[in-house]
Design an enzyme around this catalytic site. Structure first.
Site, PDB file in Angstrom:
ATOM      1  N   LYS A  37      -3.954   2.920  -3.352  1.00 15.20           N
ATOM      2  CA  LYS A  37      -5.047   3.570  -4.082  1.00 15.20           C
ATOM      3  C   LYS A  37      -4.891   5.080  -4.102  1.00 15.20           C
ATOM      4  O   LYS A  37      -5.618   5.777  -4.763  1.00 15.20           O
ATOM      5  CB  LYS A  37      -6.384   3.180  -3.467  1.00 15.20           C
ATOM      6  CG  LYS A  37      -6.652   1.703  -3.642  1.00 15.20           C
ATOM      7  CD  LYS A  37      -8.064   1.365  -3.229  1.00 15.20           C
ATOM      8  CE  LYS A  37      -8.193  -0.074  -2.831  1.00 15.20           C
ATOM      9  NZ  LYS A  37      -7.402  -0.427  -1.644  1.00 15.20           N
ATOM     10  N   MET A  42      -7.848   8.205  10.209  1.00 17.74           N
ATOM     11  CA  MET A  42      -8.352   9.017   9.098  1.00 17.74           C
ATOM     12  C   MET A  42      -9.236  10.158   9.624  1.00 17.74           C
ATOM     13  O   MET A  42     -10.401  10.282   9.247  1.00 17.74           O
ATOM     14  CB  MET A  42      -9.136   8.120   8.119  1.00 17.74           C
ATOM     15  CG  MET A  42      -8.229   7.115   7.445  1.00 17.74           C
ATOM     16  SD  MET A  42      -9.123   5.779   6.657  1.00 17.74           S
ATOM     17  CE  MET A  42      -9.360   4.643   8.008  1.00 17.74           C
ATOM     18  N   ASP A  68       0.840  -1.206   0.000  1.00 18.41           N
ATOM     19  CA  ASP A  68       0.000   0.000   0.000  1.00 18.41           C
ATOM     20  C   ASP A  68       0.873   1.254   0.000  1.00 18.41           C
ATOM     21  O   ASP A  68       2.052   1.189   0.363  1.00 18.41           O
ATOM     22  CB  ASP A  68      -0.862   0.030   1.272  1.00 18.41           C
ATOM     23  CG  ASP A  68      -1.996  -0.967   1.192  1.00 18.41           C
ATOM     24  OD1 ASP A  68      -2.296  -1.441   0.091  1.00 18.41           O
ATOM     25  OD2 ASP A  68      -2.582  -1.262   2.243  1.00 18.41           O
TER      26      ASP A  68
HETATM   27  C1  LIG Z   1      -6.354   2.997   5.850  1.00 13.93           C
HETATM   28  S1  LIG Z   1      -5.884   3.324   7.492  1.00 13.93           S
HETATM   29  C2  LIG Z   1      -4.729   2.046   7.745  1.00 13.93           C
HETATM   30  C3  LIG Z   1      -4.436   1.802   9.194  1.00 13.93           C
HETATM   31  C4  LIG Z   1      -3.365   0.754   9.407  1.00 13.93           C
HETATM   32  N1  LIG Z   1      -3.836  -0.544   8.955  1.00 13.93           N
HETATM   33  C5  LIG Z   1      -2.923   0.663  10.866  1.00 13.93           C
HETATM   34  O1  LIG Z   1      -3.195  -0.349  11.510  1.00 13.93           O
HETATM   35  O2  LIG Z   1      -2.288   1.611  11.334  1.00 13.93           O
HETATM   36  C6  LIG Z   1      -4.885   4.743   7.267  1.00 13.93           C
HETATM   37  C7  LIG Z   1      -4.890   5.649   8.479  1.00 13.93           C
HETATM   38  O3  LIG Z   1      -4.073   5.101   9.515  1.00 13.93           O
HETATM   39  C8  LIG Z   1      -3.449   6.137  10.235  1.00 13.93           C
HETATM   40  N2  LIG Z   1      -2.000   5.978  10.107  1.00 13.93           N
HETATM   41  C9  LIG Z   1      -1.337   5.023   9.444  1.00 13.93           C
HETATM   42  N3  LIG Z   1      -0.009   5.159   9.619  1.00 13.93           N
HETATM   43  C10 LIG Z   1       0.167   6.235  10.417  1.00 13.93           C
HETATM   44  C11 LIG Z   1       1.302   6.891  10.958  1.00 13.93           C
HETATM   45  N4  LIG Z   1       2.554   6.460  10.748  1.00 13.93           N
HETATM   46  N5  LIG Z   1       1.096   7.983  11.727  1.00 13.93           N
HETATM   47  C12 LIG Z   1      -0.143   8.442  11.986  1.00 13.93           C
HETATM   48  N6  LIG Z   1      -1.253   7.861  11.496  1.00 13.93           N
HETATM   49  C13 LIG Z   1      -1.109   6.772  10.723  1.00 13.93           C
HETATM   50  C14 LIG Z   1      -3.933   7.446   9.628  1.00 13.93           C
HETATM   51  O4  LIG Z   1      -5.079   7.875  10.339  1.00 13.93           O
HETATM   52  C15 LIG Z   1      -4.295   7.004   8.233  1.00 13.93           C
HETATM   53  O5  LIG Z   1      -5.211   7.900   7.620  1.00 13.93           O
END
Ligand SMILES: C[S@@+](CC[C@H](N)C(=O)[O-])C[C@H]1O[C@@H](n2cnc3c(N)ncnc32)[C@H](O)[C@@H]1O
Length: 265
Positions: A61, A177, A39
């Site tokens: 995406k 998000m 991703d």
């Molecule tokens: C589609 S979700 C995926 C979440 C992912 N599977 C997880 O467990 O962290 C994407 C969201 O995860 C959060 N996110 C993912 N990586 C991050 C990071 N390094 N720092 C802050 N937020 C993060 C944000 O809110 C982002 O919009």
């Protein structure tokens, strides 16, 4: 080229970004993979660990080269496994948290492709660790609510978040998000009964060298400036220590920068 047997798909969590937060198992699978489908949110530091002989495909995406549908991603995983390849489907954080894991495992099951899920450190847990706080605290926070601020499907949009059901004084909210405009969220949280002085921390790019965090309160959350994606919003009394530390650090930075400090009794 391996052709005579069915390969396997590993749905692997890459963690929040810091390569040192990859699990040992994730690292070993990356080293053995024939193909990695990843991703957009998987950090460049982690992608750079993948061996040069491994095929790497960005199926993100957001910033991927073309707009790819979930069905196309499912089709790619199935086709590669049918060629006998070991496929790592690499997702940011944990694959089971807002990672479309269920859609992918349904497709693999229907196509009778063997698969395994390998957990990773999710962004909310990593953000809390980087702030040096605990999301639960037996003195103040007895539950953690993981929620998306940005519904993705039509079904999710219809099922409007009922903040009143989620917001309790003893809850820590972990909002994935969260979007950029927090005025509506503030209204919803206050209307649901959350006190305006409850701490809120927005953490951007948690665990990477680019991490930023901004402390505020529910009453002031709409004043937060936009930060680089990805970002996550943590809200609850359990964040109090993080905000206290941040104001002490800000004060000491201001004192370091000051030419003149005037003290009064
Ligand atoms: C589609 S979700 C995926 C979440 C992912 N599977 C997880 O467990 O962290 C994407 C969201 O995860 C959060 N996110 C993912 N990586 C991050 C990071 N390094 N720092 C802050 N937020 C993060 C944000 O809110 C982002 O919009």
């Amino acid at each position: 080229m391996k052709e005579s047997f069915t390969g396997k798909v590993y749905l692997v969590g890459a963690g929040p970004g810091d390569p040192e937060l990859l699990t040992v198992k994730a690292r070993a699978l990356l080293d053995r993979a024939d193909v990695v489908l990843h991703d957009d949110l998987v950090s460049p530091e982690i992608i750079s660990l993948i061996l040069p002989q491994t095929e790497i495909v960005n199926v993100g995406k957001r910033c991927g080269l073309k707009k790819i549908t979930q069905n196309e991603i499912n089709g790619q995983m199935i086709a590669l496994a049918k060629r006998g390849l070991q496929v790592v489907r690499l997702k940011s954080g944990d694959p089971a948290i807002f990672g479309r894991l269920a859609e992918e495992t349904d497709a693999l099951e229907a196509a009778r492709i063997p698969f395994e899920v390998v957990p990773g450190i999710t962004a909310g847990i990593s953000a809390a660790a980087s702030l040096r706080v605990s999301l639960t605290d037996r003195r103040s926070s007895s539950r953690v609510v993981i929620v998306t601020g940005h519904p993705a499907t039509d079904k999710e949009k219809q099922d409007k978040i009922e903040w009143r059901d989620l917001v309790r004084p003893e809850s820590t909210l972990v909002i994935y998000m969260p979007g950029q405009n927090f005025s509506h969220l503030r209204e919803e949280l206050v209307a649901a009964g959350l006190a305006s002085d409850v701490p809120a921390v927005l953490v951007s790019q948690a665990s990477t060298p680019r991490q930023q965090q901004h402390c505020t309160t529910v009453g002031e959350v709409h004043k937060l400036q936009s930060v680089p994606a990805p970002a996550i919003l943590l809200i609850g009394r359990s964040l109090e220590r993080a905000c206290q530390r941040s104001s002490v650090e800000n004060l000491s930075l201001a004192l370091d920068d000051a030419d003149l400090v005037i003290c009064s009794k």
